[in-house]
Design an enzyme around this catalytic site. Structure first.
Site, PDB file in Angstrom:
ATOM      1  N   TRP A   9      14.594 -13.703 -32.747  1.00  0.00           N
ATOM      2  CA  TRP A   9      13.304 -13.754 -32.791  1.00  0.00           C
ATOM      3  C   TRP A   9      12.835 -13.543 -31.597  1.00  0.00           C
ATOM      4  O   TRP A   9      11.446 -13.251 -31.501  1.00  0.00           O
ATOM      5  CB  TRP A   9      12.711 -14.571 -34.228  1.00  0.00           C
ATOM      6  CG  TRP A   9      12.601 -14.452 -35.303  1.00  0.00           C
ATOM      7  CD1 TRP A   9      13.344 -13.260 -35.854  1.00  0.00           C
ATOM      8  CD2 TRP A   9      12.834 -15.000 -37.052  1.00  0.00           C
ATOM      9  NE1 TRP A   9      13.953 -13.569 -37.055  1.00  0.00           N
ATOM     10  CE2 TRP A   9      12.994 -14.715 -37.215  1.00  0.00           C
ATOM     11  CE3 TRP A   9      11.154 -16.464 -36.918  1.00  0.00           C
ATOM     12  CZ2 TRP A   9      12.605 -14.832 -38.929  1.00  0.00           C
ATOM     13  CZ3 TRP A   9      11.380 -16.750 -38.031  1.00  0.00           C
ATOM     14  CH2 TRP A   9      12.010 -15.837 -39.135  1.00  0.00           C
ATOM     15  N   LYS A  10      13.381 -13.983 -30.729  1.00  0.00           N
ATOM     16  CA  LYS A  10      12.657 -14.345 -28.990  1.00  0.00           C
ATOM     17  C   LYS A  10      11.253 -14.975 -29.749  1.00  0.00           C
ATOM     18  O   LYS A  10      11.884 -15.979 -30.333  1.00  0.00           O
ATOM     19  CB  LYS A  10      12.726 -12.529 -28.777  1.00  0.00           C
ATOM     20  CG  LYS A  10      13.975 -12.212 -29.077  1.00  0.00           C
ATOM     21  CD  LYS A  10      14.632 -10.663 -27.774  1.00  0.00           C
ATOM     22  CE  LYS A  10      15.685  -9.983 -28.184  1.00  0.00           C
ATOM     23  NZ  LYS A  10      16.099  -8.976 -27.138  1.00  0.00           N
ATOM     24  N   HIS A  94      21.877 -15.899 -23.746  1.00  0.00           N
ATOM     25  CA  HIS A  94      21.683 -14.171 -24.271  1.00  0.00           C
ATOM     26  C   HIS A  94      21.362 -13.070 -22.881  1.00  0.00           C
ATOM     27  O   HIS A  94      21.084 -14.327 -21.672  1.00  0.00           O
ATOM     28  CB  HIS A  94      20.968 -14.564 -24.912  1.00  0.00           C
ATOM     29  CG  HIS A  94      19.596 -13.373 -24.967  1.00  0.00           C
ATOM     30  ND1 HIS A  94      18.811 -12.233 -24.500  1.00  0.00           N
ATOM     31  CD2 HIS A  94      19.809 -12.346 -26.381  1.00  0.00           C
ATOM     32  CE1 HIS A  94      18.150 -10.919 -24.699  1.00  0.00           C
ATOM     33  NE2 HIS A  94      19.311 -10.806 -26.712  1.00  0.00           N
TER      34      HIS A  94
END
Ligand code: 13P
Length: 251
Positions: A9-10, A94
């Site tokens: 979902w960042k 990430h």
């Protein structure tokens, strides 16, 4: 080997909106044999999302972790804290963390060790930039990222670890890698790990980068790709559910 579809979902959805999406997903996605469904909300929303997921089989992940157990590390969260909050997975390395927050291969390795030591499954992200791909450096970049992420791990650790191939140029651009490219890299990562840990089983490698309901089936149709790490499309209940279904159908 179970396939995994994870939603990153960042920095979207605070506790209330996160809870609402969790409830919507819990209502839409039943327990699907052979598929693990995972969502990774921001830290602040973990508790609310955990509540919203109650009664479903959807698992909780964090988007980052710090390697120390506790102490004067303002703004950081430990692996034990994530376990206590109900996380089973954690995304590590990430490209946004590598590019925007200076995360290094050494840091990624320390985070992987901390996650494993606390019973969290690391989803380790690797991938080349466009300049690196154009420069013919993709293989070397991946070898460096994979090898360094796994430093000092044991064959036993490898059983509890997932890689995600996320080419940086495909993230949030609407320009997904073509399936053949994703397959080639997934196989290369698997071979690399096998070379480093000859006694290990075949490791799961997800694909991430502009996965959406339209292109999910193409990736899902290839057994070399163990699942997806989905950004933008994971913020909508219907879109994420369709992607999960694509991987379930093609498993
Ligand atoms: P998008 O699916 O929005 O391209 O993001 C991919 C990603 O970074 C998942 O971690």
């Amino acid at each position: 080997m179970n396939r995994i579809v994870a939603g990153n979902w960042k920095m979207h959805l605070g506790p209330q909106a996160g809870y609402d999406l969790a409830v919507a997903l819990a209502n839409r996605i039943p327990d699907l044999q052979g598929i693990e469904v995972v969502v990774a909300p921001p830290f602040i929303s973990l508790a609310a999302v955990r509540q919203g997921l109650q009664g479903s089989h959807i698992k909780l992940a964090a988007q980052n972790v710090f390697w120390e157990k506790q102490g004067a590390f303002t703004g950081e969260v430990s692996a034990a804290m994530l376990r206590e909050a109900g996380c089973q997975y954690v995304i590590i390395g990430h490209s946004e963390r590598r590019q925007l927050f200076g995360e290094t291969d050494v840091g990624v390795n320390r985070k992987v060790c901390a996650a494993l030591n606390n019973g969290l499954v690391p989803i380790v992200c690797v991938g080349e930039t466009l300049a690196e791909r154009d420069g013919g450096e993709t293989a070397a970049v991946l070898e460096r990222q994979v090898t360094r992420a796994l430093l000092a791990l044991t064959t036993d650790d490898i059983k509890r670890l997932v890689f995600a191939y996320e080419p940086v140029w495909a993230i949030g651009t609407g320009r997904a890698a073509n399936v053949q490219m994703a397959v080639e890299v997934a196989v290369a990562i698997r071979d690399l790990v096998k070379g480093l840990f000859p006694d290990s089983d075949s490791i799961p490698v997800l694909y991430g980068g502009s996965v959406n309901p339209e292109n999910a089936a193409q990736f899902a149709s290839r057994p070399e790709i163990s699942g997806a790490l989905v950004g933008g499309a994971s913020l909508q209940a219907d879109a994420f559910t369709e992607i999960v279904r694509a991987f379930y159908k093609e498993r």
